[in-house]
Design an enzyme around this catalytic site. Sequence first.
Site, PDB file in Angstrom:
ATOM      1  N   ASN A  60      -1.902  -0.341   7.048  1.00  0.00           N
ATOM      2  CA  ASN A  60      -1.260  -1.586   7.482  1.00  0.00           C
ATOM      3  C   ASN A  60      -0.380  -2.234   6.419  1.00  0.00           C
ATOM      4  O   ASN A  60      -0.196  -3.449   6.405  1.00  0.00           O
ATOM      5  CB  ASN A  60      -2.313  -2.564   8.012  1.00  0.00           C
ATOM      6  CG  ASN A  60      -3.391  -2.840   6.975  1.00  0.00           C
ATOM      7  OD1 ASN A  60      -3.238  -2.461   5.820  1.00  0.00           O
ATOM      8  ND2 ASN A  60      -4.450  -3.523   7.376  1.00  0.00           N
TER       9      ASN A  60
ATOM     10  N   TYR B 212     -12.422  -2.913  -3.514  1.00  0.00           N
ATOM     11  CA  TYR B 212     -12.971  -2.916  -2.157  1.00  0.00           C
ATOM     12  C   TYR B 212     -14.504  -3.026  -2.158  1.00  0.00           C
ATOM     13  O   TYR B 212     -15.152  -2.576  -1.209  1.00  0.00           O
ATOM     14  CB  TYR B 212     -12.511  -1.676  -1.399  1.00  0.00           C
ATOM     15  CG  TYR B 212     -11.064  -1.773  -0.924  1.00  0.00           C
ATOM     16  CD1 TYR B 212     -10.651  -2.823  -0.090  1.00  0.00           C
ATOM     17  CD2 TYR B 212     -10.112  -0.821  -1.284  1.00  0.00           C
ATOM     18  CE1 TYR B 212      -9.335  -2.921   0.352  1.00  0.00           C
ATOM     19  CE2 TYR B 212      -8.788  -0.912  -0.841  1.00  0.00           C
ATOM     20  CZ  TYR B 212      -8.419  -1.964  -0.030  1.00  0.00           C
ATOM     21  OH  TYR B 212      -7.121  -2.064   0.423  1.00  0.00           O
TER      22      TYR B 212
ATOM     23  N   LYS C  86       0.832  -1.201   0.000  1.00  0.00           N
ATOM     24  CA  LYS C  86       0.000   0.000   0.000  1.00  0.00           C
ATOM     25  C   LYS C  86       0.876   1.264   0.000  1.00  0.00           C
ATOM     26  O   LYS C  86       2.090   1.190   0.231  1.00  0.00           O
ATOM     27  CB  LYS C  86      -0.920  -0.034   1.226  1.00  0.00           C
ATOM     28  CG  LYS C  86      -1.903  -1.227   1.203  1.00  0.00           C
ATOM     29  CD  LYS C  86      -2.840  -1.196   2.400  1.00  0.00           C
ATOM     30  CE  LYS C  86      -3.779  -2.399   2.394  1.00  0.00           C
ATOM     31  NZ  LYS C  86      -4.751  -2.341   3.513  1.00  0.00           N
TER      32      LYS C  86
ATOM     33  N   GLU D 206      -9.565 -10.362  -7.922  1.00  0.00           N
ATOM     34  CA  GLU D 206      -8.623  -9.245  -7.778  1.00  0.00           C
ATOM     35  C   GLU D 206      -7.513  -9.295  -8.829  1.00  0.00           C
ATOM     36  O   GLU D 206      -7.106  -8.257  -9.367  1.00  0.00           O
ATOM     37  CB  GLU D 206      -8.031  -9.262  -6.360  1.00  0.00           C
ATOM     38  CG  GLU D 206      -9.087  -8.945  -5.302  1.00  0.00           C
ATOM     39  CD  GLU D 206      -8.593  -9.173  -3.868  1.00  0.00           C
ATOM     40  OE1 GLU D 206      -7.411  -9.544  -3.680  1.00  0.00           O
ATOM     41  OE2 GLU D 206      -9.404  -8.992  -2.939  1.00  0.00           O
TER      42      GLU D 206
ATOM     43  N   HIS E 212      -1.885  -5.516   1.345  1.00  0.00           N
ATOM     44  CA  HIS E 212      -3.135  -6.234   1.092  1.00  0.00           C
ATOM     45  C   HIS E 212      -2.779  -7.623   0.589  1.00  0.00           C
ATOM     46  O   HIS E 212      -1.817  -7.781  -0.160  1.00  0.00           O
ATOM     47  CB  HIS E 212      -3.952  -5.522   0.005  1.00  0.00           C
ATOM     48  CG  HIS E 212      -5.059  -6.376  -0.546  1.00  0.00           C
ATOM     49  ND1 HIS E 212      -6.272  -6.492   0.083  1.00  0.00           N
ATOM     50  CD2 HIS E 212      -5.105  -7.202  -1.638  1.00  0.00           C
ATOM     51  CE1 HIS E 212      -7.033  -7.340  -0.608  1.00  0.00           C
ATOM     52  NE2 HIS E 212      -6.346  -7.788  -1.650  1.00  0.00           N
TER      53      HIS E 212
HETATM   54  P1  DAT Z   1      -7.501  -7.101   5.557  1.00  0.00           P
HETATM   55  O1  DAT Z   1      -6.678  -6.049   4.825  1.00  0.00           O
HETATM   56  O2  DAT Z   1      -6.775  -7.632   6.751  1.00  0.00           O
HETATM   57  O3  DAT Z   1      -8.041  -8.168   4.639  1.00  0.00           O
HETATM   58  P2  DAT Z   1     -10.180  -5.981   5.522  1.00  0.00           P
HETATM   59  O4  DAT Z   1     -10.321  -6.593   4.155  1.00  0.00           O
HETATM   60  O5  DAT Z   1     -11.213  -6.306   6.540  1.00  0.00           O
HETATM   61  O6  DAT Z   1      -8.770  -6.325   6.158  1.00  0.00           O
HETATM   62  O7  DAT Z   1     -10.169  -4.398   5.394  1.00  0.00           O
HETATM   63  C1  DAT Z   1      -9.521  -3.759   4.307  1.00  0.00           C
HETATM   64  C2  DAT Z   1      -8.708  -2.611   4.843  1.00  0.00           C
HETATM   65  O8  DAT Z   1      -9.549  -1.601   5.390  1.00  0.00           O
HETATM   66  C3  DAT Z   1      -7.787  -2.992   6.001  1.00  0.00           C
HETATM   67  O9  DAT Z   1      -6.558  -3.497   5.527  1.00  0.00           O
HETATM   68  C4  DAT Z   1      -7.649  -1.715   6.756  1.00  0.00           C
HETATM   69  C5  DAT Z   1      -8.979  -1.033   6.564  1.00  0.00           C
HETATM   70  N1  DAT Z   1      -9.906  -1.277   7.677  1.00  0.00           N
HETATM   71  C6  DAT Z   1     -10.524  -2.456   7.942  1.00  0.00           C
HETATM   72  N2  DAT Z   1     -11.326  -2.351   9.008  1.00  0.00           N
HETATM   73  C7  DAT Z   1     -11.229  -1.059   9.429  1.00  0.00           C
HETATM   74  C8  DAT Z   1     -11.809  -0.294  10.489  1.00  0.00           C
HETATM   75  N3  DAT Z   1     -12.682  -0.842  11.333  1.00  0.00           N
HETATM   76  N4  DAT Z   1     -11.447   0.999  10.619  1.00  0.00           N
HETATM   77  C9  DAT Z   1     -10.586   1.568   9.778  1.00  0.00           C
HETATM   78  N5  DAT Z   1      -9.992   0.922   8.741  1.00  0.00           N
HETATM   79  C10 DAT Z   1     -10.307  -0.380   8.568  1.00  0.00           C
HETATM   80 MG    MG Z   2      -9.335  -7.951   3.015  1.00  0.00          MG
END
Ligand code: DAT
Ligand code: MG
Length: 145
Positions: free
Chosen positions: A123, A56, A16, A137, A126
């Site tokens: 973080n 997303y 990212k 994807e 991805h």
């Molecule tokens: P991951 O990247 O671990 O698969 P995800 O698909 O649930 O997690 O979410 C996509 C991204 O969105 C994640 O990397 C960081 C952000 N994110 C997820 N949950 C969040 C939250 N509750 N508040 C803020 N950002 C969030």
């Molecule tokens: Mg995810």
Amino acid sequence: MTSDAPAQQRTLVLVKPDGVRRGLAGEVLRRIEAKGYTLVTVELRQASDELLAEHYAEHAGKPFLAPLVEFMRSGPVLAVVAEGHRVIEGFRSLAGATDPTVAAPGTIRGDLGRDWGLKVIQNLVHGSDSPESAAREIGLWFPAL
Ligand code: DAT
Ligand code: MG
């Protein structure tokens, strides 16, 4: 020629914008390669709104979607397709938990990430979370593959 070898699996990894800005793209690739996975393609890309909305789609309607897309557009991302048996779960394991504050030490997010007090979790990486997500994807980011 036929082979008894099980089919290889592919996953989409993104370094990212926070990871690229901090100079950690090489470190992420190093960990993927050190684990033994193969790099199929690696490309530095500026993601469009359209691509990120598709990428997303599962988060449509969530409060963090807008800040997430804005963050993902804040700089280039390194888009990677990695290959190997069980690479989807293997890379998720390398990446660690979504929240970098509690991600286990030894993982990319646990070793290199932290909470910056922002609306969206930054973080570093991805990784696709299932074979269906990976196919979808990879098709979005690399339609030619
Ligand atoms: P991951 O990247 O671990 O698969 P995800 O698909 O649930 O997690 O979410 C996509 C991204 O969105 C994640 O990397 C960081 C952000 N994110 C997820 N949950 C969040 C939250 N509750 N508040 C803020 N950002 C969030
Ligand atoms: Mg995810």
